[in-house]
Design an enzyme around this catalytic site. Structure first.
Site, PDB file in Angstrom:
ATOM      1  N   LYS A 160       0.187   9.623 -47.805  1.00 37.26           N
ATOM      2  CA  LYS A 160       0.158   8.425 -47.019  1.00 37.26           C
ATOM      3  C   LYS A 160       0.606   8.702 -45.588  1.00 37.26           C
ATOM      4  CE  LYS A 160       1.506   5.552 -50.911  1.00 37.26           C
ATOM      5  NZ  LYS A 160       2.591   4.739 -51.491  1.00 37.26           N
ATOM      6  N   GLY A 161       1.367   9.755 -45.415  1.00 39.32           N
ATOM      7  CA  GLY A 161       2.025  10.004 -44.133  1.00 39.32           C
ATOM      8  C   GLY A 161       1.114  10.148 -42.939  1.00 39.32           C
ATOM      9  N   VAL A 175      13.408  13.665 -41.028  1.00 36.16           N
ATOM     10  CA  VAL A 175      12.869  12.746 -40.029  1.00 36.16           C
ATOM     11  C   VAL A 175      12.044  11.649 -40.691  1.00 36.16           C
ATOM     12  CG1 VAL A 175      12.895  14.382 -38.112  1.00 36.16           C
ATOM     13  CG2 VAL A 175      10.898  14.283 -39.594  1.00 36.16           C
ATOM     14  N   LYS A 209       7.882  22.074 -38.991  1.00 37.52           N
ATOM     15  CA  LYS A 209       9.251  22.596 -39.065  1.00 37.52           C
ATOM     16  C   LYS A 209       9.186  24.095 -39.349  1.00 37.52           C
ATOM     17  CE  LYS A 209      11.358  18.453 -41.084  1.00 37.52           C
ATOM     18  NZ  LYS A 209      12.120  17.962 -42.258  1.00 37.52           N
ATOM     19  N   ASP A 267       8.301   8.796 -44.225  1.00 31.11           N
ATOM     20  CA  ASP A 267       9.142   7.835 -44.919  1.00 31.11           C
ATOM     21  C   ASP A 267      10.304   8.490 -45.640  1.00 31.11           C
ATOM     22  OD1 ASP A 267       8.395   7.500 -48.297  1.00 31.11           O
ATOM     23  OD2 ASP A 267       7.398   9.002 -47.054  1.00 31.11           O
ATOM     24  N   ASP A 289       6.276  21.057 -43.672  1.00 32.36           N
ATOM     25  CA  ASP A 289       7.619  21.568 -43.978  1.00 32.36           C
ATOM     26  C   ASP A 289       7.486  22.986 -44.531  1.00 32.36           C
ATOM     27  OD1 ASP A 289       9.669  19.413 -43.544  1.00 32.36           O
ATOM     28  OD2 ASP A 289       8.337  18.320 -44.885  1.00 32.36           O
ATOM     29  N   GLU A 324      -2.525  16.113 -40.748  1.00 27.49           N
ATOM     30  CA  GLU A 324      -1.242  15.961 -41.428  1.00 27.49           C
ATOM     31  C   GLU A 324      -0.234  15.293 -40.509  1.00 27.49           C
ATOM     32  OE1 GLU A 324       0.146  16.120 -44.180  1.00 27.49           O
ATOM     33  OE2 GLU A 324      -0.434  17.833 -45.385  1.00 27.49           O
ATOM     34  N   ASP A 325       0.773  14.683 -41.122  1.00 22.92           N
ATOM     35  CA  ASP A 325       1.876  14.127 -40.351  1.00 22.92           C
ATOM     36  C   ASP A 325       2.914  15.210 -40.061  1.00 22.92           C
ATOM     37  OD1 ASP A 325       2.535  14.306 -43.054  1.00 22.92           O
ATOM     38  OD2 ASP A 325       3.612  12.408 -43.129  1.00 22.92           O
TER      39      ASP A 325
END
Length: 184
Positions: free
Chosen positions: A47-48, A157, A135, A163, A107, A103-104
């Site tokens: 969802k990001g 974050v 990141k 979220d 990681d 992508e949001d």
């Protein structure tokens, strides 16, 4: 929703709405140049990536189509295991297509590495990645990302699609979540 609504939940604003939008303008210009004369399929990862995808696509001058995938990498709590389940697959055949995964945040890279391999196995002309945030310190696998908005520290974050427990996605900026919120 703005900062005043969640003031006690945040440590700081890491990236303002203005910074995000300015960087999206730059990314869109690069994508337009790279895909000039080609039909591009943007694949958003739910969802990001909804906020990034919506704002990015409105800035593009290239003819694009959009599709969405939802994947889940399960493991212990907030950590990705890299074991991925497809919750919603693409509706579009990728054969011969130029695909840009949107992508949001990246990681560990484990889920994205799996997704990249999965999509490449479907016969596209090309598959590249665009992400708003990355990141580098959290990376467990090397993933070649063509378009990066910002490299950020390895902090928790939220905002701009990101979220915690389905909260904070609608903040127009990216902020670091205070540890007391997530029990660290």
């Amino acid at each position: 929703m703005d900062r005043a609504d969640v003031e006690n939940d945040l440590e700081k604003v890491l990236l303002s709405q203005e910074q995000l939008h300015a960087r999206l303008d730059e990314l869109a210009a690069a994508i337009d140049a790279d895909y000039a004369g080609k039909q591009l399929l943007l694949v958003g990862v739910l969802k990001g990536a909804v906020m990034v995808m919506a704002d990015l696509v409105r800035r593009l001058h290239t003819d694009v189509q959009m599709d969405w995938m939802a994947v889940s990498s399960y493991g212990s709590g907030t950590k990705s295991s890299g074991v991925v389940r497809i919750l919603k697959d693409l509706d579009t055949d990728l054969t011969g297509r130029h695909v840009l995964i949107v992508e949001d945040i990246i990681d560990s890279g484990l889920t994205l590495s799996w997704l990249l391999s999965n999509l490449r196995s479907r016969g596209p002309e090309s598959v590249e990645i665009a992400t708003m945030l990355r990141k580098p310190e959290a990376a467990k696998v090397e993933v070649d990302v063509r378009y990066v908005g910002f490299d950020i520290p390895n902090e928790f974050v939220v905002g701009y699609g990101l979220d915690y427990a389905e909260r904070y996605r609608n903040l127009p900026f990216v902020g670091t979540l205070a540890p007391h919120v997530y029990g660290a």
